[in-house]
Every structure is written in C-alpha cells, then in structure tokens.
Design an enzyme around this catalytic site. Structure first.
Site, PDB file in Angstrom:
ATOM      1  N   GLU A 155     -24.809  20.942 -28.021  1.00 20.33           N
ATOM      2  CA  GLU A 155     -24.253  21.749 -29.102  1.00 20.33           C
ATOM      3  C   GLU A 155     -23.454  22.892 -28.489  1.00 20.33           C
ATOM      4  OE1 GLU A 155     -25.620  24.533 -32.887  1.00 20.33           O
ATOM      5  OE2 GLU A 155     -26.860  24.445 -31.079  1.00 20.33           O
ATOM      6  N   ASP A 167     -29.681  22.480 -27.428  1.00 22.24           N
ATOM      7  CA  ASP A 167     -29.338  23.570 -28.335  1.00 22.24           C
ATOM      8  C   ASP A 167     -28.512  24.641 -27.618  1.00 22.24           C
ATOM      9  OD1 ASP A 167     -29.886  24.794 -31.007  1.00 22.24           O
ATOM     10  OD2 ASP A 167     -30.852  26.353 -29.808  1.00 22.24           O
TER      11      ASP A 167
END
Length: 550
Positions: free
Chosen positions: A270, A202
């Site tokens: 990401e 993330d």
C-alpha cells in the site's frame, strides 16, 4: 504466461475485511470461522487470491491496525487454529492467501513499546522513533499525524517524544535499527512457515523518516494537494517531504523481497498519502530487488471518471511501471465505496448505473497488471451513511463532519435479504449498522438472478482466465476518434485482444476498419451489429475482439 511462481502478475485478488464479512458466533463481529463458512462463495467468484485484513491481537483502537502481538490471533476473530483452517480450505479451493502485515508501527500495548518507553537505556530503547523536545518543550518538529494533530506524543518516563504517523496509540517502529528489521522479518517467517502465500504491506512508504527531523514545508498555491486529499484535511496543509516516501525506505525492500521470494510468496504494497501516489508506487516495485506489486489511490478519488482521465492514467502506468506490476484498485476498506463515489456524476438512471458497474469491472480486469476487488463491490454495495452516534472509525470521529470517515465502506456483507441482519449475524446489533438499501443487493437475491452484477463478475473473471493476452500480455494504448472512448490492445504470442470501452452515458460510434480481422472472443457484451466496420457502443458499453483469428 505467468508461471506458478509469478501468479501474482495477473491475479484477481479479493479483499476480506474480517469484522464485516461473516459472523459465526453471533457477537455482531465477523471472524475467521465466518470466513471459513463463506470461502466457497469467494472461490466461486473465480478469483486467484484473498487478502485478509488484520486479525491479530490488538486493543482495536484502529480495528486491528494497532497490533499488540504479531503472532497471535485476537480472540474476537478466533484462534490460530481457526486461521490454519481458513488457510487450508483456501488452498483446497486453489486460492492464494495474503495477510495484512503492519510493520510501520505497533500498538502502544505491544511488549516492545512497553519496554522501550521505560528508559533510554533498555534493550529496546531504540526500537521506536524517540526525540528530545525543543528548548521550549514543544515537539521536535511540525510533522502532523494523518489522524489529526501532532505526530509526536510526550512520554514522561523517558522525557522524550515518540513518533506516531497515525493514532497516538500507534507508535512508529525505528527501521534504522537492524534489530527491529530482524524482528519484523522473523514475524514474516512465522507466517510464511505456516503456509501463507504473501503479505499486503500496510503504509510501506512510511517506514523511514528523515533522521535530521526537519520541518515539513507548508503547502503553497504552486503545490496542489495530492489527488484524493480532502481540502479540509489538515495533514495536507504541509508538503509531507520528511515524514514519508523517504528514499531510505527503498533500501529496506531488497531484504523483504529476498525473504518472500525464498518462500515463493508475494508482496502487495500500500502506497499512502504520497504527493504523487502513482509515481511513488512505481518506485516500490520497479525491479527484482523491490516489492512485487503495489496499489495506490489513483482510482479512489471523487474526481469524475472520464475517458480523458483514464487514458492519461493508463499512459502514465505504462510509462512508470515498465519493470513493475501495478495492482489496479478502485476500493478498499479505507475509501468510500466506488459505487457511490462515481454514481453522483452519472445520470439518475438505474439502467445506466448498472451499465457503468459492468463496464468498470471489465476495464479493471483487462488492464495490464493485477487487480483487487473489495468485498461487496461484486454486489454493487453503496456507501453507508453512518450516523455520528454509531461511528466507530477514529479517523472519521476525529475529522467529523469535515473529513469523511471509513465506516461507510466497512458495513457488514448482506448475505440473506430476509434475515434480520441480512444473514451477517443473529446478534441484536452488528458492530456497524447495515444500510436498509443493501438488503435488495444481498447475495441470495443476486445468486437467484442470472442477470445480476454478481453473476457478471463471475462470468467476466472466468472469461479473463481464458484469454492468454490478459495473463501477462503487453498493452498498447489506442488513439480513437471519439474522445469518450478508451481503447487498447493486449498482446502476447498466442493472442491479440482488442478492448474498447465507452466511458459515457451516450451511444458512441467508432470506425474499426483499421482492425479488419476481428473475431468475437466469446464474451459478447456488444458486437458490430449490422454495421460493417462501424462499432456501435451503447451507454458504458464494452467491446472485445480477437485480432489474430484465435
């Protein structure tokens, strides 16, 4: 061809958002046993891997992206044994399993933070990003949270501010502290030892911050907002120069790569909120000492999808990712459904919209790199219009009504059209309302219809695996005579594959005399018809042909 250790280079990855996939205990929230019950469905798609969004212990302020214990399963999702069962069954189906890891921040209920906030001299006092106030007591600088307001919150126990790039309840870890890095790597080892095949990481580009805490410059007219950034989102009123995409972050990547490589595992990064997400994501994967693959928001904007835009994007990828692998992604749990994002630019015609859906997945799976399919894309699910009183997403609630939240892409999967809650749950009410128009797109109806989008996805993914050039072949972008077309050749030693896409609702003709040795590949979306060297491509049509006789 990719080896067993490099399967990720051309993988098709299916993202599962656990809260909305399948509810086994009928409390209205999806869970791990629900995933286990539906794994056969995922395997039947023919994908190579699943990415499972967070299921860890959490206060759920950001629905699992605020983690209170990296090694524990939250009871609403089940138990660690439930996860082990999912992992084992996935491997039995020859599916790799990637799990989300949120290493930029924790929950403010994590024991690390509870200790760190108590004083300036405890064992974990430097595990988070703390800073003194300015002389007038205000925050250390002008940095903004992506969720709205200042990125700094006052902690009276320490008489300091802590940094949170997201919610106040999500304090940022201090990656400059070696003890923090070692704790994170130990967390990774815990899951790798259980047998996971990799991690989706993330907001990787937020890991490091400017240690001088310099103010971000205000955005001016000569510095347009990044692609996909809402004009109403105050976060992009600044050029986020010092709070993310810091060059120091790249120094942390070799140790992550070394660890995951030692397990034969992979990393999917990401890259979020960058000024140029395509260039930024390439930095994070170019080279053997960086991450394996990354996705970004290049295809997750409201900008109309045109041949000109696609050609430019493919050209940029080929230039930027020469030593790295991009993950082609057009939708996740964080972005509006791709079906709704682009349909408003298409003719109000069900047939043409269906043709676009089929063309787009054919494009995604033939580009160089790997790709990600978000749950429900294979059904053609539309963006849900969740009323304010039913909204759950803190980002959407904070920005309402000017900033579109994420609830509309997170509504539950429709499994059975005739069931009260479309087979997702028998609870009186699921955690998010299910749009009535999703009922006609349910899995059971599409299973029974061999012409459905679901069957199209399955056929394409199976066909893809039979094409050597699509596994790890080079890509040569073509210049075609009609500006509505996108064309390229995928090539390896065994195969040379011609791929042409009509990115328009009109019929297009193209002279293929430059490719005399064409042979249909077995996936015959459209063919040469009765024209010798003239290709006729109907609205959003697709054409594939072998060029080497194989």
């Amino acid at each position: 061809m990719p080896t067993p250790k490099t399967w990720w280079r051309s993988a098709v990855i299916y993202q599962i958002y656990p809260r909305s996939f399948a509810d086994s205990n009928n409390d209205g929230i999806g869970d791990l046993p629900g995933i286990l019950q539906k794994l056969r469905y995922v395997a039947d798609l023919g994908v190579d891997a699943v990415w499972i969004s967070p299921f860890f212990k959490s206060p759920m302020k950001d629905f699992g992206y605020d983690i209170a214990d990296y090694r524990a399963v939250d009871p609403i999702f089940g138990t660690l044994d439930d996860f082990k069962a999912v992992l084992s069954a996935a491997h039995d189906y020859h599916l790799k399993v990637l799990i989300d890891q949120v290493w930029n921040h924790t929950s403010n209920e994590h024991p690390w933070f509870l200790e760190s906030r108590e004083s300036r001299n405890n064992l974990r006092s430097d595990w988070y990003v703390w800073a003194d106030p300015q002389p007038d007591g205000s925050p250390p600088n002008n940095w903004l949270s992506t969720f709205g307001g200042s990125a700094w919150t006052w902690e009276p126990r320490r008489q300091q501010y802590y940094l949170h790039n997201f919610l106040t309840e999500q304090p940022d870890l201090n990656w400059y502290n070696p003890a923090v890095v070692e704790a994170i790597l130990n967390t990774a080892r815990f899951w790798l030892d259980l047998g996971v095949d990799g991690f989706r990481l993330d907001v990787v580009n937020f890991f490091a911050h400017d240690r001088q805490l310099r103010d971000n410059p205000l955005r001016s007219g000569d510095k347009p907002r990044p692609a996909g950034a809402s004009p109403q989102d105050p976060f992009f009123n600044q050029v986020n120069l010092y709070n993310l995409c810091r060059p120091e972050t790249l120094s942390f990547l070799p140790m992550i790569r070394q660890l995951t490589d030692s397990y034969g595992a992979t990393t999917l990064a990401e890259i979020s909120s960058a000024e140029d997400t395509l260039a930024a994501s390439s930095e994070y994967v170019n080279g053997a000492n960086r991450l394996h693959t990354a996705y970004n928001s290049s295809l997750m904007t409201d900008e109309p999808l045109t041949a000109q835009r696609l050609n430019q994007l493919i050209h940029q990828v080929e230039e930027l990712f020469q030593a790295g692998i991009i993950c082609w992604t057009a939708g996740t749990h964080d972005f509006p459904r791709l079906k709704s994002r682009w349909s408003k630019y298409q003719p109000d015609n069900v047939f043409l919209q269906s043709a676009f859906d089929r063309m787009f997945i054919a494009l995604i799976i033939t580009l160089r790199g790997n790709c990600c399919i978000y749950q429900g894309e294979e059904l053609g699910l539309t963006q849900a219009d969740v009323p304010y009183e039913k909204m759950q997403d803190p980002f959407g609630i904070q920005g309402y009504p000017h900033v579109l939240g994420r609830d509309g892409s997170r509504t539950p999967m429709p499994w059975i059209s005739s069931a009260t809650q479309v087979g997702f749950t028998t609870a009186p009410e699921p955690w998010l309302p299910i749009p009535e128009d999703h009922r006609s797109l349910s899995v059971d109806l599409q299973e029974a219809d061999e012409t459905s989008l679901l069957h199209h996805y399955r056929q394409l993914i199976r066909w893809r695996k039979q094409q050597p050039a699509l596994q790890d072949g080079k890509l040569h972008l073509l210049t075609l005579s009609d500006e509505r077309l996108v064309g390229f050749i995928r090539e390896c030693d065994e195969q040379k594959l011609l791929c042409i896409f009509n990115i328009s609702p009109e019929t297009v003709y193209e002279d293929l005399s430059a490719f005399p040795n064409r042979h249909i590949t077995g996936y015959e979306v459209f063919s040469d018809r009765t024209y010798h060297n003239k290709l006729e491509l109907p609205s959003f049509g697709v054409y594939f042909a072998n060029l080497n006789g194989n």
